[in-house]
Design an enzyme around this catalytic site. Structure first.
Site, PDB file in Angstrom:
ATOM      1  N   SER A   1       0.852  -1.193   0.000  1.00 34.62           N
ATOM      2  CA  SER A   1       0.000   0.000   0.000  1.00 34.62           C
ATOM      3  C   SER A   1       0.894   1.251   0.000  1.00 34.62           C
ATOM      4  O   SER A   1       1.688   1.438  -0.911  1.00 34.62           O
ATOM      5  CB  SER A   1      -0.948  -0.039   1.202  1.00 34.62           C
ATOM      6  N   LEU A   2       0.791   2.104   1.013  1.00 32.48           N
ATOM      7  CA  LEU A   2       1.649   3.292   1.060  1.00 32.48           C
ATOM      8  C   LEU A   2       3.117   2.892   0.959  1.00 32.48           C
ATOM      9  O   LEU A   2       3.922   3.597   0.332  1.00 32.48           O
ATOM     10  CB  LEU A   2       1.403   4.072   2.356  1.00 32.48           C
TER      11      LEU A   2
END
Length: 245
Positions: free
Chosen positions: A90-91
């Site tokens: 994700s991030l």
């Protein structure tokens, strides 16, 4: 290695390859600790420990990608000391890309590849309404809907107050940062959840714009946090991708 930015659960001075792991928003190095005993002898796992979590819990978390990358680039010599691979979820995938791009801009050694998990291509805007600055109750409700924050934290008032600044800071970066579209001269493997409503097929395919080599996609049964629900399969896939070089 004693730098607070890196958590190395099993130091291996004889390793010929480092696997740098970047956690998702609100995540900590502990996510990757179960992987360490299954790694081949030539791979050393290095979990990146950003401020606001783990042993750096009392430090203010970064609220911009620029500040985060500045700290990471301050340890450029360690990132380039040995051949390495960047893995992020994700991030963490977008941090891995931005760091690789900054190394490229600095004419420095780059990772052999990026393994990007559970993320839209970072040069695309999020298609979701930002929620990092919502009032407390609305912000917590959004966190619950994502299924990524442990229930014992969400339902514990004191723990939530402790972790809220970190969560808001991480989601501010996740929701506001947008990379330049620049193709790196390294391959990118993309891992995604078949039931992930936060990342569309088009956003997955858009990673191709960021690599001069054809991207390779790997599907997992699960939603955005398949890294947790399919942890063994993710681990084995990352190990395989790290040895097939």
């Amino acid at each position: 290695m004693t730098n607070k930015l890196f958590s190395i659960p099993k130091p291996n001075p004889y390793a010929t390859l480092r696997l740098f792991c970047f956690p998702y928003a609100g995540g900590a190095p502990s996510i990757f600790m179960p992987w360490v005993n299954d790694l081949p002898a030539h791979i050393e796992l290095v979990a990146v420990q950003l401020p606001g979590r783990g042993s750096r819990l009392t430090e203010p978390a970064h609220t911009t990608m620029q500040a985060m990358i500045e700290e990471l680039m301050s340890q450029q010599s360690f990132f380039t000391q040995k051949p390495c691979i960047f893995f992020g979820h994700s991030l963490g995938s977008r941090i891995a890309y931005e760091l690789a791009y900054n190394l490229f801009q600095a004419n420095s050694s780059m990772p052999l590849k990026i393994i990007a998990s559970g993320s839209r291509a970072p040069h695309l805007k999020s298609n979701k309404r930002p929620f990092y600055d919502l009032p407390h109750d609305e912000f917590v409700a959004e966190l619950k809907s994502l299924n990524g924050t442990p229930r014992e934290i969400l339902e514990h008032t004191e723990l939530m107050e402790l972790f809220l600044p970190l969560l808001r800071a991480d989601f501010e970066i996740a929701e506001c940062y947008q990379a330049q579209s620049n193709a790196l001269p390294i391959p990118i493997d993309v891992l995604y959840g078949t039931d992930d409503v936060d990342v569309t097929p088009e956003q997955i395919d858009a990673w191709q714009s960021l690599s001069a080599a054809p991207i390779t996609k790997h599907a997992f049964n699960g939603d955005h946090f398949f890294i947790n629900t399919c942890s063994d399969k993710v681990k084995s896939t990352v190990i395989q991708l790290s040895t097939d070089l």
